[in-house]
Design an enzyme around this catalytic site. Structure first.
Site, PDB file in Angstrom:
ATOM      1  N   ASN A 169     -14.024   0.516   1.473  1.00 42.10           N
ATOM      2  CA  ASN A 169     -13.229   1.645   1.648  1.00 42.10           C
ATOM      3  C   ASN A 169     -13.067   2.221   0.293  1.00 42.10           C
ATOM      4  O   ASN A 169     -12.362   1.719  -0.639  1.00 42.10           O
ATOM      5  CB  ASN A 169     -11.973   1.265   2.206  1.00 42.10           C
ATOM      6  CG  ASN A 169     -11.232   2.737   2.346  1.00 42.10           C
ATOM      7  OD1 ASN A 169     -11.065   3.467   2.934  1.00 42.10           O
ATOM      8  ND2 ASN A 169     -10.088   2.688   1.294  1.00 42.10           N
ATOM      9  N   GLU A 170     -13.556   3.359  -0.078  1.00 47.20           N
ATOM     10  CA  GLU A 170     -13.624   4.157  -1.315  1.00 47.20           C
ATOM     11  C   GLU A 170     -13.965   3.593  -2.501  1.00 47.20           C
ATOM     12  O   GLU A 170     -13.600   4.441  -3.593  1.00 47.20           O
ATOM     13  CB  GLU A 170     -12.054   4.756  -1.173  1.00 47.20           C
ATOM     14  CG  GLU A 170     -11.646   5.431   0.014  1.00 47.20           C
ATOM     15  CD  GLU A 170     -10.330   5.939  -0.012  1.00 47.20           C
ATOM     16  OE1 GLU A 170      -9.395   5.647  -0.941  1.00 47.20           O
ATOM     17  OE2 GLU A 170     -10.070   7.096   0.693  1.00 47.20           O
ATOM     18  N   TRP A 221       1.690   3.168   2.337  1.00 48.73           N
ATOM     19  CA  TRP A 221       2.350   3.256   3.611  1.00 48.73           C
ATOM     20  C   TRP A 221       3.013   2.119   4.221  1.00 48.73           C
ATOM     21  O   TRP A 221       3.387   1.714   5.289  1.00 48.73           O
ATOM     22  CB  TRP A 221       1.091   3.785   4.626  1.00 48.73           C
ATOM     23  CG  TRP A 221       0.062   3.280   4.525  1.00 48.73           C
ATOM     24  CD1 TRP A 221      -1.030   3.749   4.169  1.00 48.73           C
ATOM     25  CD2 TRP A 221      -0.558   1.752   4.782  1.00 48.73           C
ATOM     26  NE1 TRP A 221      -2.306   2.832   4.100  1.00 48.73           N
ATOM     27  CE2 TRP A 221      -1.823   1.706   4.480  1.00 48.73           C
ATOM     28  CE3 TRP A 221       0.214   0.603   5.239  1.00 48.73           C
ATOM     29  CZ2 TRP A 221      -2.633   0.356   4.725  1.00 48.73           C
ATOM     30  CZ3 TRP A 221      -0.514  -0.419   5.475  1.00 48.73           C
ATOM     31  CH2 TRP A 221      -1.848  -0.860   5.182  1.00 48.73           C
ATOM     32  N   TRP A 258       0.928  -1.334   0.087  1.00 47.74           N
ATOM     33  CA  TRP A 258      -0.118   0.019   0.090  1.00 47.74           C
ATOM     34  C   TRP A 258       0.920   1.277  -0.051  1.00 47.74           C
ATOM     35  O   TRP A 258       2.195   0.962  -0.260  1.00 47.74           O
ATOM     36  CB  TRP A 258      -0.962   0.184   1.412  1.00 47.74           C
ATOM     37  CG  TRP A 258      -2.364   0.375   0.844  1.00 47.74           C
ATOM     38  CD1 TRP A 258      -2.804   1.801   1.071  1.00 47.74           C
ATOM     39  CD2 TRP A 258      -3.443  -0.138   0.230  1.00 47.74           C
ATOM     40  NE1 TRP A 258      -4.231   1.988   0.729  1.00 47.74           N
ATOM     41  CE2 TRP A 258      -4.464   0.677   0.160  1.00 47.74           C
ATOM     42  CE3 TRP A 258      -3.593  -1.662  -0.374  1.00 47.74           C
ATOM     43  CZ2 TRP A 258      -5.655   0.125  -0.419  1.00 47.74           C
ATOM     44  CZ3 TRP A 258      -4.839  -1.997  -0.586  1.00 47.74           C
ATOM     45  CH2 TRP A 258      -5.813  -1.231  -0.865  1.00 47.74           C
ATOM     46  N   GLU A 286     -11.472  10.336   7.224  1.00 47.49           N
ATOM     47  CA  GLU A 286     -10.164  10.242   6.816  1.00 47.49           C
ATOM     48  C   GLU A 286      -9.729  11.539   6.502  1.00 47.49           C
ATOM     49  O   GLU A 286     -10.211  12.428   5.716  1.00 47.49           O
ATOM     50  CB  GLU A 286      -9.910   9.247   5.506  1.00 47.49           C
ATOM     51  CG  GLU A 286      -9.788   7.844   5.704  1.00 47.49           C
ATOM     52  CD  GLU A 286      -9.346   7.072   4.586  1.00 47.49           C
ATOM     53  OE1 GLU A 286      -8.421   7.566   3.898  1.00 47.49           O
ATOM     54  OE2 GLU A 286      -9.580   5.873   4.526  1.00 47.49           O
TER      55      GLU A 286
END
Length: 906
Positions: A471-472, A203, A201, A568
């Site tokens: 998510n998203e 991060w 990802w 977020e």
């Protein structure tokens, strides 16, 4: 701070009676069972660990020569592991008594991910979902007169995902085709039901491992066994009682045969029995030998119950619950703890848009918190202690909410128990993130099993607030993130099949006590009204938003949205010196400690991230001093961390003010969850707690901007103002005096002090001045002075709320910033407090100093009570809290170092 190591968790079944009715054999390594792992051709063989995975087994077996998994480029150098198939195998014996039971099951609580399973040369089945519990009938396969041979043959997850993508692409591709190259990851994670971020990802690293990440058990029983239960609550204000609904999920030793017995539900508080419910029933297992009890309903008077409330709103009272099923002379038992509480998602029509907030036990609750990612890229490295430390740190920052993000894992049971204890509400994504997903029948079938099992396992916890489908992905579909526009209707149909027809339907069936939102961000009910894919997901007037901006003036609140809820938002920073030391070669050996070095470039998975960090730092704090490349890197660690902390402070305070401010119908914000709580490795990220638990400046700042009582200085329409914000609408307000100080950067004493002795505490304007004229009247300007607000007891001077401050200008424009002489003058004696060793540290300065950062030269575990602070006065005392004994205060003093902004920028 706890080291990350092999995890030991409690049995997911919670507790089972070890009577003649039930026998259990846990095949975990910790119980003495000797597993092995190998390539199919046996050219590499190591001891295996269960629970565990191949990466940790190869590391412990000495097969990696480049150092620890997270050292330097090992995420790339060890990637070959994920391209191989691997076998795990075990030889074991069982007592003869096991096969005498009516049912004998081999249960895999977590198989990561795609595998064929054999016992004694016979195929048991195949697995393809990391989040599913697999059960196999082995009564007629187990040997009691010799050794049993268990083999789990894992397929490469990377190759499997590519094969599924290629098969699907013959019809149409399920996008994205691949990750951005900056991720340094693997493609097609959306085609395998595995931790999505294990393929990388922005991060974290890619470690697409294989292994048995939860326990493997032989479970033998004669009667019904209790697997999970659901409990829901309603408040009857008229009758002053709780209505309790309960369903108990069971497994039977057979299919199609009646099991007549008696359920007994006992709720206790210590030795006191609160309520007992008894119900006779008949259970008949389906083809999978599963059955759910009828809905049980009973009432408990308010007077007997202390309700469960989130952190900051009351006590987190938990009651023991014991479930028993007696069939003839045999009794099975499950025990856990429950909390009495209700949750509601309120979406009322407003003049503009709709509200979007949660009521817990009828109380509107502003969500303060962060986002939770996996605490390690290999889940077996996560310990219960580390989960507790992270969640306890969240509570220490006055958080009451945490969003489990959809690209990770359904967490270990202990996570939810700790959240229950600490009062951390959980916004819970299903594990689908930032992708389109298949919607063919085989995929939907395994998704159905995943969702049903996980909701049944997790839903009894009072901390769980809301379920979210993904998510998203609504935003990704509508806004064409991955090139779906040319075939939009097909991808939309898949989206509806997966998240609405399948996931939403199952969640509502299994847990009618909580709200469900199809995606985050979304427009809530408006998204549903627009066919579940809104024309503009994440509108300020509806639902929740995710907001990121790395190019604007992010120290100006007017840059930000004015949403109903922010779930977020965030900014990156570099990891600390202590963290980077564990990832890099020693300083000076190569370019590992250069900002433009290969290691930092490789670890920066956010496209353009290092350039964005420079842009934000130089725009707000200024250019770092001219020095060596190594010192420049160290300076950028400091500068990026301080920028991150200040920017998220400004944005978080903005969302808190919006709870009671209206901007032409915008505002009414009821949630602020920054991205993200913790790190998964040592690299640039948005986290406030880095890998292994060390607090970054952001987490210290969060203890202030999320404080129950806060006085926020801000500029609006040319005026500087102070708003008190007490979290519970007056309940957190205490009498005090508010001191507004105007201070020059070039002198330690305030220019002017204004005293407000009677503060209302009702979130209304307390003090206001036209900024520029007020500054000018006092010999100041935006470029030479700053403001602070202190709320204290008028008699004792004790501080009653965190200090607030306001920098009217960014530091690039300040003309009189002095390089203050900030020193540690002394340390006190060590004393113990709440399981910590504490030592007080006294500091002094001759001029105001911004972003004062205390650290230890050695990697000493612990944290300071305050850090990264503005030091406007000549002296300040902070405490160092250590989980380990501090035996020598002189050595501790010599270990301290201090930095502040003026000595680092040009």
């Amino acid at each position: 701070m706890g080291a990350l190591k092999m995890q030991q968790f409690l049995l997911p079944l919670v507790l089972l009676s070890f009577t003649a009715a039930f026998e259990l054999i846990d095949l975990s390594t910790a119980n003495g069972f000797i597993w092995n792992a190998a390539l199919p051709n046996k050219s590499i063989q190591v001891s295996g660990t269960v629970p565990g995975s191949i990466y940790t087994d190869l590391e412990m077996g000495g097969k990696f020569t480049g150092g620890p998994l997270l050292f330097r480029f090992n995420d790339l150098d060890y990637r070959w592991v994920s391209y191989e198939d691997w076998d795990y195998y075990l030889s074991f014996e069982v007592p003869a008594t096991v096969v005498s039971y009516s049912a004998v099951d081999l249960v895999f609580y977590g198989v990561d991910t795609v595998a064929d399973i054999e016992l004694n040369g016979l195929p048991l089945g195949a697995t393809n979902n990391m989040f599913v519990r697999y059960k196999y009938d082995v009564k007629n396969i187990l040997k009691t007169d010799g050794s049993n041979e268990l083999v789990v043959r894992f397929k490469s997850p990377v190759k499997y995902a590519k094969d599924r993508y290629d098969e699907q692409a013959l019809d149409y591709p399920v996008l994205p085709t691949c990750l951005d190259p900056a991720y340094q990851g693997e493609c097609h994670a959306n085609h395998i039901r595995k931790m999505q971020s294990s393929f990388s990802w922005d991060w974290g690293p890619a470690f697409p491992t294989v292994g048995l990440w939860h326990e493997v058990k032989i479970e033998a029983y004669n009667s019904v066994s209790i697997r999970d239960f659901w409990v829901g609550f309603e408040r009857d204000e008229t009758l002053q009682q709780w209505k309790v609904d309960m369903k108990i999920h069971c497994e039977t030793p057979d299919s199609g045969i009646d099991h007549s017995g008696t359920f007994t539900v006992t709720i206790t508080d210590g030795d006191q029995v609160i309520h007992t419910f008894v119900q006779e029933t008949v259970l008949n297992g389906n083809i999978d030998r599963e059955v759910t009890s009828p809905l049980f309903t009973f009432n408990v008077p308010f007077a007997q119950i202390q309700q469960w409330m989130p952190n900051g709103w009351g006590q987190q009272k938990l009651y023991d619950v014991k479930l028993e099923f007696q069939e003839g002379t045999e009794t099975v038992t499950l025990q856990d703890r429950i909390g009495f509480r209700t949750v509601e998602l309120i979406e009322d029509d407003l003049i503009v848009g709709r509200s979007y907030y949660f009521r817990v036990n009828g109380e509107p609750v502003f969500l303060k918190g962060s986002n939770w990612i996996p605490s390690a890229v290999l889940p077996e490295l996560i310990t219960e202690q580390y989960l507790r430390e992270l969640l306890t740190a969240s509570k220490a920052a006055h958080m009451n909410a945490m969003r489990i993000w959809g690209g990770g894992i359904y967490e270990f049971t202990e996570f939810y128990r700790i959240a229950d204890e600490l009062g951390i509400l959980i916004w819970h994504d299903m594990m689908y993130a930032c992708s389109m997903y298949p919607a063919n029948d085989p995929f939907l079938e395994i998704v159905s099993t995943e969702i049903r099992q996980q909701i049944r396992r997790i839903s009894r916890h009072p901390s769980v607030l809301i379920w979210a489908g993904n998510n998203e992905n609504e935003a990704a579909l509508r806004q064409n993130w991955y090139g779906t526009a040319d075939n939009f209707e097909t991808y939309k149909a898949d989206y509806i099949k997966l998240y609405v027809d399948t996931i939403k339907t199952i969640v509502n069936e299994e847990d009618p006590s909580r709200p469900f939102t199809v995606s985050s961000p979304s427009n809530g009910k408006r998204s549903e009204e627009e066919g579940y894919v809104s024309q503009n997901p994440g509108m300020e007037e509806y639902g929740d938003v995710h907001y990121y901006n790395y190019f604007g003036n992010m120290w100006n609140w007017e840059t930000y949205l004015k949403p109903r809820m922010a779930t977020e938002y965030g900014f990156q920073a570099l990891p600390s010196v202590h963290a980077w030391t564990t990832a890099a070669n020693p300083i000076g050996q190569d370019d590992d400690w250069h900002y433009d070095g290969r290691l930092l470039f490789t670890r920066q998975h956010h496209p353009g991230g290092n350039d964005e960090l420079v842009l934000q730092v130089e725009g707000q704090l200024g250019k770092a001093r001219v020095t060596t490349p190594e010192q420049q890197f160290l300076d950028m660690i400091y500068l990026t961390q301080m920028h991150q902390a200040e920017a998220i402070k400004i944005e978080s305070e903005h969302y808190r003010r919006l709870q009671y401010l209206d901007f032409d119908g915008l505002g009414h914000c009821m949630g602020s969850l920054y991205w993200q709580l913790q790190d998964i490795w040592q690299g640039p990220s948005w986290a406030s707690i880095e890998y292994d638990g060390r607090w970054k400046p952001l987490h210290h700042f969060a203890t202030k901007f999320f404080a129950p009582l806060s006085f926020m200085l801000w500029i609006r329409d040319g005026n500087v103002a102070v708003y008190p914000h007490d979290y519970r609408n007056g309940a957190d307000m205490v009498p005090g005096i508010l001191l507004i100080k105007l201070q020059s950067w070039s002198q330690i004493n305030p220019v002017v002090i204004e005293r407000l002795p009677n503060v209302n505490g009702n979130s209304s304007l307390e003090w206001q001045k036209p900024l520029d004229s007020w500054l000018s009247d006092n010999g100041c300007s935006r470029q030479t002075c700053f403001l602070t607000a202190t709320y204290e007891d008028p008699e004792t001077g004790r501080q009653l709320a965190p200090d607030s401050y306001l920098y009217p200008s960014n530091f690039t424009a300040i003309t009189n910033l002095v390089k203050a002489n900030v020193q540690v003058t002394s340390v006190g004696e060590v004393y113990e407090s709440e399981s910590s060793w504490v030592i007080d540290v006294q500091l002094s300065t001759d001029y105001p100093a911004a972003f004062v950062w205390l650290d230890t030269i050695t990697d000493r575990k612990g944290r300071f009570s305050d850090n990264g602070f503005l030091m406007p006065m000549a002296t300040k005392t902070v405490s160092f809290l250590s989980p380990e004994p501090i035996t020598d205060s002189t050595a501790f003093l010599e270990d301290l170092k201090v930095a502040h902004l003026a000595e680092i920028i040009r």
